[in-house]
Design an enzyme around this catalytic site. Structure first.
Site, mmCIF file in Angstrom:
data_model
loop_
_atom_site.group_PDB
_atom_site.id
_atom_site.type_symbol
_atom_site.label_atom_id
_atom_site.label_comp_id
_atom_site.label_asym_id
_atom_site.label_seq_id
_atom_site.Cartn_x
_atom_site.Cartn_y
_atom_site.Cartn_z
ATOM 1 N N HIS A 260 14.908 -11.605 11.807
ATOM 2 C CA HIS A 260 14.468 -12.992 11.919
ATOM 3 C C HIS A 260 13.620 -13.393 10.728
ATOM 4 O O HIS A 260 12.891 -14.379 10.778
ATOM 5 C CB HIS A 260 13.709 -13.189 13.230
ATOM 6 N N LYS B 110 -5.990 1.967 -13.832
ATOM 7 C CA LYS B 110 -7.341 2.457 -13.555
ATOM 8 C C LYS B 110 -8.223 2.316 -14.790
ATOM 9 O O LYS B 110 -9.371 1.891 -14.709
ATOM 10 C CB LYS B 110 -7.290 3.948 -13.182
ATOM 11 N N GLU C 210 6.461 6.195 -6.391
ATOM 12 C CA GLU C 210 5.566 6.905 -7.310
ATOM 13 C C GLU C 210 6.255 8.163 -7.849
ATOM 14 O O GLU C 210 5.985 8.605 -8.958
ATOM 15 C CB GLU C 210 4.252 7.278 -6.590
#
Ligand code: G6P
Length: 528
Positions: free
Chosen positions: A351, A455, A322
């Site tokens: 793994h 938003k 950000e």
């Protein structure tokens, strides 16, 4: 490079902080002296920018804000006596409050003590507290913490189910700097209803951490919540872990917040030195710059070899991405900056995806976080002369070496132990490294204009939902999507309308769907 030369390079570039017992090793980043020399002017500018920022410059020009997270751990640095006083008072208020909660001096109406915390918040108002809880909470904390960091109804239910027998002794901390973010607002409304459903007075459980006079602050004050703690305009969400945002939940869990602050302060002192080789944050920023050509061409894979640091990479993801992920530089040029961050922990990830790291696309550099102390007690031997911790340590060394052999670079940070002091220092180290890197690539690391677009688009979808429902309620017969879109005066939103209706139908929200789901054009919808 042969083994002797590499060992020499390791020693030449090794950074060690005696007070913190902290090492930074960038010897496995394959830059040369010419690169370091070339970057020097940019580094000088970064040191100067940081000094100005700490002195109270408007380091976040777009939002016309100071950037003051360094003052949180050294209030003497604050640019005015008022700011200094606010910081000191806030830490005192947190400690006093936590003490009263622990002793039972402040207790719920129907129980002798609070037992749990539900922390509601998102982004910077969640990731730091989550990381620190995972890293530092004692096994049997005075209050157990649970997080609602989304607006996922099933996620909210899961938390409520976990505390169902203790809701009458569960504190709710609502954290939101702006005090208007939809996700925490939704969580708060749902929790208020859940408390009311159990005949509990929510205001006796609720605490707000927010900017004074925000919507949330006004709500908390007018409803008479148990307490409010301030967030400061000059602290960004992603650098707020050492403000009330992180300190209050930590103190309530019995974590030593003064030690966190002290560790961060010690690291801040170290990263204030305007000299590359003796400044661990400058070393990190240089490594990042080298690896991605100053354009973020390589991802940062963060691999702490310690379970308790599992959430560090998630925390860093926001801090780094950000801050650095920006379309424009400070001069308005389009630059599309950023560094992608991912990772969980070693050796677990060996793994999972280390196969690709070693042999696949070479689009990353690794950051190993090594913790010298295996555990607090002694370890049994797994094999003659070898413990589980020796394996963990061996796996780290082995992976670092295996990557290097294939020209995959890495940084290694070594800390003596995971404790409040070193966690505070780690947070401070990365906050500063991000600040330096932001300067190196000439971007504003302290705003987040890109977040707004999503938003706004979400708000448009929710408005559209209202319109569409109205159209269906007024319709006499089932309607195909094209007609619904036309009646809602939103023909360019047909796909969004389809998704809204499909979601409402799936949740039995008064919408009936008919037709073939494989062919959305064949569908008709009606209100039921
Ligand atoms: O603390 P709040 O104001 O609720 O904000 C929570 C988060 O949401 C925003 O969208 C920002 O992108 C984040 O930087 C912030 O941490």
């Amino acid at each position: 490079m042969d083994a002797a030369a590499l060992w020499q390079r390791y020693q030449d570039w090794l950074y060690y902080h005696a007070g913190l017992g902290f090492y930074v090793d960038i010897s496995r980043m394959r830059f040369d002296d010419a690169f370091v020399e070339g970057l020097q002017p940019k580094l000088e500018k970064a040191f100067a920018d940081m000094a100005a920022l700490e002195a109270g410059a408007i380091a976040n020009p777009d939002e016309n804000r100071m950037v003051g997270h360094y003052w949180l751990r050294d209030p003497d640095l604050a640019p005015t006596p008022e700011i200094k006083q606010e910081i000191v008072a806030s830490v005192d208020q947190i400690e006093t409050f936590a003490r009263k909660i622990h002793s039972g001096a402040i207790h719920p109406p129907q129980a002798p003590r609070y037992t749990d915390i539900i922390s509601i918040g998102i982004g910077g108002s969640a990731l730091g507290p989550e990381f620190v809880a995972e890293a530092l909470a004692p096994d049997f904390p005075p209050l157990a913490i649970h997080f609602i960091d989304n607006t996922d109804p099933a996620g909210i239910d899961r938390v409520l189910t976990r505390v169902r027998n203790r809701l009458n002794s569960t504190l709710v901390i609502v954290i939101s700097k702006s005090g208007g973010t939809p996700e925490p607002r939704n969580g708060t409304i749902e929790l208020k209803a859940a408390y009311a459903g159990h005949n509990l007075d929510f205001t006796k459980y609720a605490i707000a951490i927010t900017t004074p006079d925000s919507k949330l602050d006004r709500q908390a004050k007018s409803e008479g919540w148990l307490a409010t703690f301030p967030m400061f305009d000059w602290v960004g969400g992603r650098t707020s872990e050492l403000s009330a945002v992180g300190l209050l939940p930590a103190a309530l869990q019995g974590i030593d917040i003064r030690a966190m602050l002290a560790g961060a302060k010690e690291m801040d002192v170290a990263t204030r030195i305007a000299d590359l080789k003796t400044n661990p944050a400058a070393l990190l920023a240089l490594g990042w710059y080298y690896s991605g050509n100053g354009r973020g061409e390589k991802d940062m894979v963060v691999l702490p070899y310690k379970d308790s640091l599992l959430l560090f990479s998630r925390y860093l993801q926001q801090l780094v991405m950000e801050s650095l992920g920006k379309e424009k530089d400070l001069d308005g040029n389009i630059v599309h900056q950023g560094i992608a961050v991912y990772g969980n922990k070693g050796s677990t990830d060996q793994h999972a995806y280390v196969q690709q790291l070693r042999e696949g696309v070479p689009n990353f550099f690794a950051t190993f976080i090594e913790v010298l102390e295996d555990r607090s007690g002694s370890s049994p031997e797994i094999d003659p002369g070898a413990t589980a911790g020796d394996y963990l340590s061996g796996f780290l060394q082995g992976t670092r070496q295996a990557l290097y052999e294939k020209q995959r670079d890495s940084i290694t940070i070594t800390i003596p132990q995971v404790n409040p002091h070193t966690v505070g220092a780690l947070i401070a180290l990365y906050e500063r490294a991000v600040g330096f890197y932001g300067s190196l690539v000439n971007i504003n690391a302290y705003h987040q204009p890109g977040v707004e677009a999503g938003k706004k688009a979400a708000a448009v979808v929710l408005d559209l939902q209202k319109q569409v429902l109205q159209v269906l309620q007024e319709a006499k017969t089932p309607l195909p999507l094209a007609q619904i879109a036309e009646k809602a005066a939103a023909t360019d939103q047909i796909e969004a309308i389809y998704k809204i209706l499909r979601h409402l139908q799936a949740n039995r929200r008064g919408v009936t769907m008919q037709g073939d789901p494989a062919h959305p054009d064949s569908l008709t919808f009606s209100a039921n």
